[in-house]
Scaffold this motif. Structure first.
Motif, short mmCIF file in Angstrom:
data_model
loop_
_atom_site.label_atom_id
_atom_site.label_comp_id
_atom_site.label_asym_id
_atom_site.label_seq_id
_atom_site.Cartn_x
_atom_site.Cartn_y
_atom_site.Cartn_z
N TYR A 1 25.66 55.27 45.87
CA TYR A 1 26.12 56.18 44.82
C TYR A 1 26.71 55.37 43.67
CZ TYR A 1 29.04 59.82 42.70
OH TYR A 1 29.65 60.67 41.82
N PHE A 2 26.34 55.73 42.45
CA PHE A 2 26.78 54.99 41.26
C PHE A 2 28.29 54.87 41.17
CE2 PHE A 2 28.18 54.87 36.84
CZ PHE A 2 27.60 53.68 36.44
N GLY A 3 29.01 55.93 41.51
CA GLY A 3 30.47 55.91 41.44
C GLY A 3 31.05 54.84 42.37
N THR A 4 30.45 54.69 43.54
CA THR A 4 30.91 53.67 44.49
C THR A 4 30.63 52.28 43.95
OG1 THR A 4 30.52 55.19 46.33
CG2 THR A 4 30.69 52.84 46.87
N VAL A 5 29.47 52.09 43.38
CA VAL A 5 29.12 50.79 42.79
C VAL A 5 30.11 50.46 41.67
CG1 VAL A 5 27.37 49.51 41.48
CG2 VAL A 5 26.69 50.90 43.44
N ALA A 6 30.42 51.44 40.84
CA ALA A 6 31.37 51.22 39.74
C ALA A 6 32.75 50.83 40.27
CB ALA A 6 31.46 52.47 38.88
N LYS A 7 33.17 51.47 41.34
CA LYS A 7 34.48 51.15 41.94
C LYS A 7 34.49 49.74 42.51
CE LYS A 7 35.23 55.99 43.13
NZ LYS A 7 35.22 56.97 44.22
N LEU A 8 33.43 49.38 43.20
CA LEU A 8 33.34 48.03 43.78
C LEU A 8 33.26 46.98 42.67
CD1 LEU A 8 30.94 48.71 46.77
CD2 LEU A 8 33.36 48.08 46.90
N TYR A 9 32.59 47.31 41.59
CA TYR A 9 32.50 46.37 40.47
C TYR A 9 33.86 46.17 39.84
CZ TYR A 9 30.98 44.19 36.13
OH TYR A 9 30.82 43.33 35.07
N ARG A 10 34.62 47.22 39.73
CA ARG A 10 35.97 47.10 39.19
C ARG A 10 36.81 46.17 40.06
NH1 ARG A 10 40.33 51.86 38.04
NH2 ARG A 10 41.94 50.52 37.19
N PHE A 11 36.70 46.33 41.38
CA PHE A 11 37.42 45.44 42.29
C PHE A 11 36.92 44.01 42.12
CE2 PHE A 11 37.61 43.08 46.26
CZ PHE A 11 38.98 43.06 46.47
N ALA A 12 35.62 43.83 42.01
CA ALA A 12 35.05 42.49 41.87
C ALA A 12 35.59 41.82 40.61
CB ALA A 12 33.52 42.56 41.84
N GLN A 13 35.68 42.55 39.53
CA GLN A 13 36.21 41.99 38.28
C GLN A 13 37.67 41.61 38.45
OE1 GLN A 13 35.18 45.31 35.68
NE2 GLN A 13 34.00 43.85 34.45
N THR A 14 38.45 42.48 39.07
CA THR A 14 39.86 42.22 39.29
C THR A 14 40.05 41.01 40.20
OG1 THR A 14 40.33 44.58 39.09
CG2 THR A 14 42.02 43.23 40.13
N HIS A 15 39.26 40.94 41.25
CA HIS A 15 39.35 39.84 42.20
C HIS A 15 38.96 38.51 41.51
CE1 HIS A 15 39.21 37.63 45.91
NE2 HIS A 15 38.00 37.25 45.64
N GLU A 16 37.94 38.56 40.69
CA GLU A 16 37.50 37.36 39.98
C GLU A 16 38.59 36.87 39.02
OE1 GLU A 16 33.54 35.84 37.67
OE2 GLU A 16 34.23 37.88 37.25
N ASN A 17 39.25 37.79 38.35
CA ASN A 17 40.33 37.43 37.43
C ASN A 17 41.51 36.81 38.16
OD1 ASN A 17 38.88 38.27 35.20
ND2 ASN A 17 39.79 40.32 35.20
N LYS A 18 41.81 37.30 39.37
CA LYS A 18 42.91 36.73 40.17
C LYS A 18 42.59 35.31 40.58
CE LYS A 18 44.87 40.94 42.12
NZ LYS A 18 45.10 41.70 43.35
N ASN A 19 41.33 35.05 40.90
CA ASN A 19 40.90 33.70 41.33
C ASN A 19 40.93 32.71 40.19
OD1 ASN A 19 40.59 34.40 43.98
ND2 ASN A 19 38.39 34.71 43.84
N LYS A 20 40.76 33.16 38.95
CA LYS A 20 40.76 32.27 37.80
C LYS A 20 42.17 31.80 37.46
CE LYS A 20 36.59 33.89 35.53
NZ LYS A 20 36.03 34.55 34.35
N GLU A 21 43.17 32.62 37.83
CA GLU A 21 44.56 32.29 37.50
C GLU A 21 45.10 31.19 38.34
OE1 GLU A 21 46.64 35.99 37.84
OE2 GLU A 21 45.79 36.74 36.01
#
Length: 76
Positions: free
Chosen positions: A56-76
């Motif tokens: 479901y697109f909504g689930t993909v969007a939610k997981l993508y938001r987490f992926a972006q947040t997680h990636e930003n935490k790893n860069k710090e």
């Protein structure tokens, strides 16, 4: 448009492949963000019982938001 879809899939797949992130952890972090995705969904995607293309697109969007947040935490 297809490039963006591939970027989204790669970001989500990177999170799913990260063995240090359990399904429980991902679910709880999403809940902190006010997002509900079940552990079952996460596990099914990890075990290839379901695919991102058929999720479901909504689930993909939610997981993508987490992926972006997680990636930003790893860069710090």
């Amino acid at each position: 448009m297809e490039d963006k879809a591939d970027e989204i899939k790669k970001a989500i797949q990177k999170v799913l492949d990260d063995e240090s992130l359990t399904g429980w952890y991902i679910e709880k972090e999403l809940e902190k963000m006010g997002i509900k995705v079940s552990r079952t969904t996460i596990v099914n995607l990890r075990l290839n019982k379901s695919s991102l293309d058929k999720t479901y697109f909504g689930t993909v969007a939610k997981l993508y938001r987490f992926a972006q947040t997680h990636e930003n935490k790893n860069k710090e």
